[in-house]
Design a protein around this motif. Structure first.
Motif, mmCIF file in Angstrom:
data_model
loop_
_atom_site.group_PDB
_atom_site.id
_atom_site.type_symbol
_atom_site.label_atom_id
_atom_site.label_comp_id
_atom_site.label_asym_id
_atom_site.label_seq_id
_atom_site.Cartn_x
_atom_site.Cartn_y
_atom_site.Cartn_z
ATOM 1 N N TYR A 1 47.195 5.563 18.445
ATOM 2 C CA TYR A 1 46.328 6.706 18.734
ATOM 3 C C TYR A 1 44.940 6.283 19.205
ATOM 4 N N GLY A 2 44.649 4.980 19.185
ATOM 5 C CA GLY A 2 43.420 4.491 19.777
ATOM 6 C C GLY A 2 42.183 4.557 18.915
ATOM 7 N N HIS A 3 42.319 4.890 17.642
ATOM 8 C CA HIS A 3 41.135 4.970 16.781
ATOM 9 C C HIS A 3 40.595 3.580 16.451
ATOM 10 N N PRO B 1 47.811 -10.306 8.369
ATOM 11 C CA PRO B 1 47.187 -9.621 9.502
ATOM 12 C C PRO B 1 48.164 -9.226 10.600
ATOM 13 N N ALA B 2 49.133 -10.097 10.900
ATOM 14 C CA ALA B 2 50.074 -9.773 11.974
ATOM 15 C C ALA B 2 50.863 -8.511 11.651
ATOM 16 N N GLN B 3 51.222 -8.323 10.389
ATOM 17 C CA GLN B 3 51.977 -7.133 10.011
ATOM 18 C C GLN B 3 51.099 -5.893 10.066
ATOM 19 N N LEU B 4 49.856 -6.007 9.625
ATOM 20 C CA LEU B 4 48.953 -4.863 9.709
ATOM 21 C C LEU B 4 48.683 -4.495 11.160
ATOM 22 N N ALA B 5 48.520 -5.494 12.026
ATOM 23 C CA ALA B 5 48.309 -5.208 13.443
ATOM 24 C C ALA B 5 49.513 -4.503 14.034
ATOM 25 N N GLU B 6 50.700 -4.924 13.634
ATOM 26 C CA GLU B 6 51.912 -4.268 14.136
ATOM 27 C C GLU B 6 51.983 -2.820 13.665
ATOM 28 N N ILE B 7 51.588 -2.561 12.418
ATOM 29 C CA ILE B 7 51.574 -1.193 11.915
ATOM 30 C C ILE B 7 50.577 -0.350 12.703
ATOM 31 N N ALA B 8 49.426 -0.944 13.005
ATOM 32 C CA ALA B 8 48.406 -0.223 13.775
ATOM 33 C C ALA B 8 48.898 0.114 15.171
ATOM 34 N N LEU B 9 49.529 -0.845 15.828
ATOM 35 C CA LEU B 9 49.931 -0.653 17.218
ATOM 36 C C LEU B 9 51.200 0.177 17.344
ATOM 37 N N GLU C 1 41.134 -8.429 15.905
ATOM 38 C CA GLU C 1 41.307 -9.283 17.075
ATOM 39 C C GLU C 1 42.691 -9.096 17.686
ATOM 40 N N LEU C 2 43.728 -9.046 16.851
ATOM 41 C CA LEU C 2 45.087 -8.866 17.361
ATOM 42 C C LEU C 2 45.244 -7.519 18.064
ATOM 43 N N VAL C 3 44.723 -6.474 17.451
ATOM 44 C CA VAL C 3 44.862 -5.135 18.026
ATOM 45 C C VAL C 3 44.054 -5.025 19.316
ATOM 46 N N ALA C 4 42.841 -5.577 19.323
ATOM 47 C CA ALA C 4 42.017 -5.508 20.528
ATOM 48 C C ALA C 4 42.683 -6.234 21.686
ATOM 49 N N ALA C 5 43.290 -7.392 21.409
ATOM 50 C CA ALA C 5 43.957 -8.139 22.468
ATOM 51 C C ALA C 5 45.141 -7.369 23.026
ATOM 52 N N GLU C 6 45.908 -6.753 22.137
ATOM 53 C CA GLU C 6 47.070 -5.979 22.598
ATOM 54 C C GLU C 6 46.632 -4.755 23.382
ATOM 55 N N ARG C 7 45.588 -4.075 22.913
ATOM 56 C CA ARG C 7 45.104 -2.906 23.641
ATOM 57 C C ARG C 7 44.559 -3.300 25.011
ATOM 58 N N ALA C 8 43.838 -4.418 25.068
ATOM 59 C CA ALA C 8 43.302 -4.870 26.349
ATOM 60 C C ALA C 8 44.429 -5.211 27.310
ATOM 61 N N GLY C 9 45.494 -5.843 26.790
ATOM 62 C CA GLY C 9 46.633 -6.151 27.638
ATOM 63 C C GLY C 9 47.321 -4.922 28.150
ATOM 64 N N SER C 10 47.454 -3.907 27.291
ATOM 65 C CA SER C 10 48.092 -2.665 27.707
ATOM 66 C C SER C 10 47.277 -1.957 28.776
#
Length: 506
Positions: free
Chosen positions: A4-6, A238-246, A276-285
């Motif tokens: 949702y981008g929050h 962190p990787a699991q939390l980032a996956e939940i976020a994304l 950092e993980l979420v920002a990188a994935e969002r930037a890639g998307s």
């Protein structure tokens, strides 16, 4: 499910123990100094061992400057909505816009009735909450002329004056699990706040999101306007939390915690890594979705990435060193899976899936090394009780108290949780995707059971050590056996599964 981008927020949920009041306040202040965004407190007014949450919130607000505050969650039946609205607005004004309002239907009806609250059925609790939310919002709406009028089954308001207006637009978050409450969240709330242990599985977040999003759309609201929050029962990597976020759009992670080192770790290590993980994935998307000229350097770069590269994740070798002559399995009988295609290329996402297993295992290896070091220091007599307590406080693993036994128990629980997740989720998926891996997966599951039995032996050795310091040699021998078995198992698992995980995903 969507992201949702929050912006991501990280929070501590503290138990408001009345007998440890100073500690509770100190932990909240530590959470602010460490950089957490939010601190929440359970609210059970019928629990005499707890502080009153509203009094505690006000006290903590006065002793902090930047951290946001919320209950987790307030049972609406015990506080009339109009008075609750005034209390929330007052606290928000006094804290300069740092308060959010999390509500629930109550649930513990015997306890609520015991202190004079209404005894409602679950359906009536939802009805009352649906009536109460508009009353609260009306009380905050000082721009509308006239008083508040509401004639409902549970609440009656006859011309109450509006105000005060909060310092900021307070979010109303609902603790919801069942479909009717989820639909209410979609229609009226600003956030959904479940607890992962009560949900039962991470997949339930997606199911709840679907109901909330549908209800929001039907009500003419954008699902993106509803924050998704999550109470964590345990620390997750962190990787699991980032996956939940994304994957599920969760943007607020709240850890139930009572240990200062865990608060600092969550704020200083976990939160930055997830961001950092979420920002990188969002930037890639965003890059992938942006319009680009055919043949442009950016487009060519994306095309090259899509074609992939050789697998970079390198399984950890088994050095063959063993600390004990005891063996719990015959390594020569371990089956192997199909050889990977040497020409296969892997996308960045596949590379990450292959590396994830190694990252999790490296965390287990590091914690095992710390466990062994602590046992060695106790055996050498270089640590007394006070020094051991200080030493454990600096470690990264979560503990419940300051004993050697609690630290070892915490480590064993992490291993068990990791293996349970593989047995319940990862292995079945790989069986379906690649049946030729079945003998390997069966052997890994058997080794999981054998390791769990060793962990039980560690537990028994710890009990013996507590009652008889002479049991330290037996404890060390048992930890040696755990070390030999676990390190051998982790290496075998990586060699067999890293590449299939890259091909099939987690």
């Amino acid at each position: 499910m969507p992201d949702y981008g929050h912006d991501l927020l990280f929070s501590a949920n503290l138990v408001p123990h009345a007998q440890q009041a100073d500690t509770v306040v100190a932990l909240a202040q530590l959470a602010e100094r460490a950089g957490l965004d939010l601190v929440t407190f359970q609210d059970h007014p019928y629990q005499p061992a707890f502080l009153d949450t509203w009094t505690l919130l006000s006290y903590v607000a006065a002793g902090t400057e930047s951290i946001r505050l919320a209950g987790n969650v307030h049972p609406l039946p015990l506080r009339p909505p109009a008075m609750l609205a005034q209390a929330a607005a007052s606290l928000d004004i006094l804290s300069h816009g740092r308060f959010e309002l999390a509500l629930g239907t109550g649930g513990f009806w015997d306890a609520i009735a015991a202190i004079g609250g209404p005894r409602l059925t679950p359906a009536q609790g939802v009805d009352a909450l649906e009536e109460g939310i508009p009353i609260i919002r009306a009380a905050w709406d000082t721009a509308t002329a006239g008083g508040i009028h509401h004639h409902g089954e549970h609440y009656r308001i006859d011309g109450a004056q509006r105000g005060p207006r909060p310092a900021h637009d307070i979010g109303i978050w609902l603790g919801a699990y069942k479909p009717r409450m989820l639909r209410l969240t979609g229609r009226l709330a600003d956030g959904w706040l479940p607890s992962l242990p009560h949900l039962g599985s991470i997949g339930k977040i997606g199911e709840g999101n679907a109901i909330i999003d549908e209800a929001a759309t039907e009500a003419g609201r954008s699902p993106k306007n509803i924050r998704r929050l999550l109470n964590l029962g345990e620390e997750l990597p962190p990787a699991q939390l980032a996956e939940i976020a994304l994957t599920h759009g969760v943007s607020v992670f709240t850890l139930m915690v009572g240990d200062p080192s865990a608060i600092q770790r969550f704020a200083l290590e976990t939160a930055p890594a997830v961001r950092e993980l979420v920002a990188a994935e969002r930037a890639g998307s965003q890059t992938q979705n942006s319009a680009q000229r055919p043949g442009s350097p950016a487009l060519r770069s994306q095309a090259a990435a899509a074609q992939g590269a050789p697998l970079a994740a390198v399984p950890t070798p088994d050095d063959g060193v063993r600390l004990t002559d005891a063996r719990v399995w015959d390594e020569s009988t371990r089956p192997t899976g199909p050889r990977p295609d040497p020409e296969r290329r892997y996308t960045p996402r596949e590379q990450a899936d292959g590396q994830h297993l190694i990252d999790v295992h490296d965390h287990l290896r590091a914690e095992l090394a710390q466990l062994r070091d602590l046992v060695d220091q106790v055996a050498a007599g270089t640590l007394d009780a006070g020094a051991a307590r200080s030493h454990i406080n600096t470690m990264t693993m979560r503990q419940n108290n300051w004993t050697l036994g609690a630290y070892c128990e915490s480590y064993c629980r992490l291993v068990t949780m990791h293996h349970s997740g593989e047995d319940a989720v990862v292995f079945p998926r790989l069986r379906r995707a690649e049946p030729d891996l079945t003998p390997v997966l069966d052997r890994l599951a058997e080794e999981h059971q054998a390791i769990h039995k060793i962990i039980e032996r560690v537990d028994r050795a710890l009990v013996a050590f507590v009652t008889d310091p002479g049991g330290l040699d037996h404890l060390r021998a048992t930890v040696d056996l755990l070390t030999d078995s676990l390190l051998s198992h982790l290496s075998y698992e990586e060699h067999q599964l890293v590449e299939p995980l890259a091909r099939h995903g987690l």
